[in-house]
Scaffold this active site. Structure first.
Site: not given
Ligand code: GLY
Ligand code: MN
Ligand code: MN
Length: 466
Positions: A38, A268, A279, A366, A417, A436
């Site tokens: 459920d 991240d 992000d 992206h 890395y 990022e």
């Molecule tokens: N968190 C996904 C990316 O950095 O593309």
């Molecule tokens: Mn990203």
């Molecule tokens: Mn990311």
């Protein structure tokens, strides 16, 4: 009816249909997904549908024709169901609440859709995004065709609605930018909270206080707490909290590994706020103090990000930040001996051979928006394809990369890395670093909307001392 962002966007869709010879666009929202028995997974609307309606209930459909007429289908009012599942807007209230021309119960979908499709030149819907949608539309078209003898005309062509919506979504409007900025600010606060928690948990506990072994999930909990307490509905994607060597696993999830003094931690994570993602990645020393080897690589990644940010501006191509970052990373790898100069040559050789990919194997960014990896063409529409070498060395025909324009939002996320390997200096083994941020392209450059969390190593150390 006052114009809302949604009515304006729908009018733009109608205009695009008209310009392409007319027709009708159909768009369902996302289905619900059962988790087990459920229990359902938390419901998340379809991004395209939300973009055009602002409506977050399941069961919705939208139709827009090239005259601008909009029809909504939604779940009917149902007192019994509403006691269990919550209030439904219902078709009657939907007309005023969502500014559509007409609204029906979704139970009438099969009866009404053939009528809407009848005598339209074309049908537009999102290709390959909703399982079974093509079959459903085929069924409705079949019903229209069955009425041809009575004068009905069946749409003669089908088009991908994503093409129209992706272009619109790629350039964010003021309404979207305001939400994206707020999502970025909340996520930045969450990263600060996680960093400070890490340092605090690694400090010697006060006398009489129990020692808790700090683990990745403790930091994940801090992130989620900060997202939610600021009104975010969900994380925009599954948070990565990677202690030590786990940072070298690109799609690692927060697990139960211990955060050890002397190790780095890579987070991240970003929240989704009112349908919009953020992000952010930060990499920090679990105990608050970088070791010399960590600091060396960290500063290379940061310099790569700085170089990428510099070329994130109108007129540059989508790939320019990646190329700028990769050049700095490759030079850094040669300078610190991750890549042996004798074997790999100079920076131009490393860029040409792709040797840097041993330590940097993803792209630098992206599109970002409602979806963390947002829609939008990465090549310039209307441009001619040209011959190019792909990453595997094959010659392929490719359109030139997209030209950046004000209002686009993209991430800038270089990294290094280092997996243990022969010939790689041991001091760098198991270090994984990514930085990022989310960049809004502005008239002259870009605005980093996630810099509520600092990025310089000394600033990170300072905030972790608090
Ligand atoms: N968190 C996904 C990316 O950095 O593309
Ligand atoms: Mn990203
Ligand atoms: Mn990311």
């Amino acid at each position: 009816m006052t114009q809302t962002v949604y009515t304006k966007r729908r009018a733009l869709v109608a205009k695009a249909l008209k310009a392409a010879g007319g027709g009708i666009a159909l768009l369902p929202t996302a289905p619900e997904h059962a988790r087990n028995r459920d229990s359902d997974f938390p419901y998340r609307h379809d991004s395209y549908f939300y973009y055009l309606t602002g409506f977050t209930e399941p069961g919705g459909w939208l139709a827009i024709d090239s005259t601008g007429k909009t029809t909504l289908f939604c779940r009917p009012k149902d007192l019994e169901r509403e006691i269990w599942d919550g209030i439904r807007l219902g078709p009657k209230a939907a007309i005023a609440a969502l500014g559509v021309d007409e609204a029906f119960s979704v139970d009438e979908l099969d009866a009404k859709m053939p009528l809407l499709l009848r005598n339209q030149a074309a049908v537009w819907y999102p290709f390959a995004t909703h399982t079974g949608l093509e079959t459903q539309i085929d069924g409705w078209l079949g019903k229209v065709r069955a009425r041809i003898r009575y004068g009905a005309e069946c749409p003669q062509s089908q088009h991908d609605l994503c093409k129209v919506l992706d272009e619109m979504r790629l350039i964010k409007d003021a309404h979207e930018i305001a939400i994206l900025r707020r999502a970025g600010a909340i996520s930045a606060g969450a990263h600060i909270r996680a960093m400070q928690t890490s340092a605090a948990m690694l400090r010697t506990p006060a006398k009489g206080t129990a020692h808790v072994v700090p683990r990745e999930y403790h930091l994940e909990a801090e992130l989620l707490h900060e997202f939610r307490r600021n009104g975010s509905q969900f994380p925009a994607y599954t948070s990565i909290v990677a202690a030590g060597a786990n940072a070298c696993v690109l799609h690692y999830r927060a697990g139960d590994a211990e955060l050890k003094s002397g190790d780095l931690c890579l987070i991240d994570a970003g929240c989704e706020l009112d349908g919009y993602a953020s992000d952010i990645t930060r990499t920090f020393p679990a105990n608050g103090k970088f070791t010399p080897a960590q600091r060396t690589l960290y500063d290379i990644v940061l310099s790569a990000q700085v170089a990428a940010i510099k070329v994130t501006k109108p007129g540059k191509r989508f790939t320019d930040p990646h190329d700028a970052a990769t050049r700095v990373l490759a030079q850094g790898m040669l300078d610190v001996g991750l890549l042996d100069k004798k074997k790999h040559g100079g920076v131009e050789d490393v860029l040409a051979s792709g040797a840097y990919r041993q330590f940097y194997m993803h792209r630098t960014g992206h599109w970002m928006g409602m979806d963390v990896h947002d829609c939008g063409d990465y090549t310039e529409p209307g441009s001619k394809p040209r011959e190019e070498r792909d990453p595997l060395g094959e010659m392929v025909m490719k359109k030139p990369p997209r030209i950046l324009r004000a209002g686009m939002v993209l991430t800038i996320e270089p990294g290094i890395y280092v997996r243990p390997a022969k010939g790689v200096p041991k001091e760098f083994w198991n270090i994984g670093i990514r930085i990022e941020d989310d960049a809004l392209v502005t008239a002259k450059g870009c605005e980093l909307i996630t810099r509520g969390v600092p990025v310089r190593a000394d600033e990170i150390e300072a905030l972790m001392r608090v």
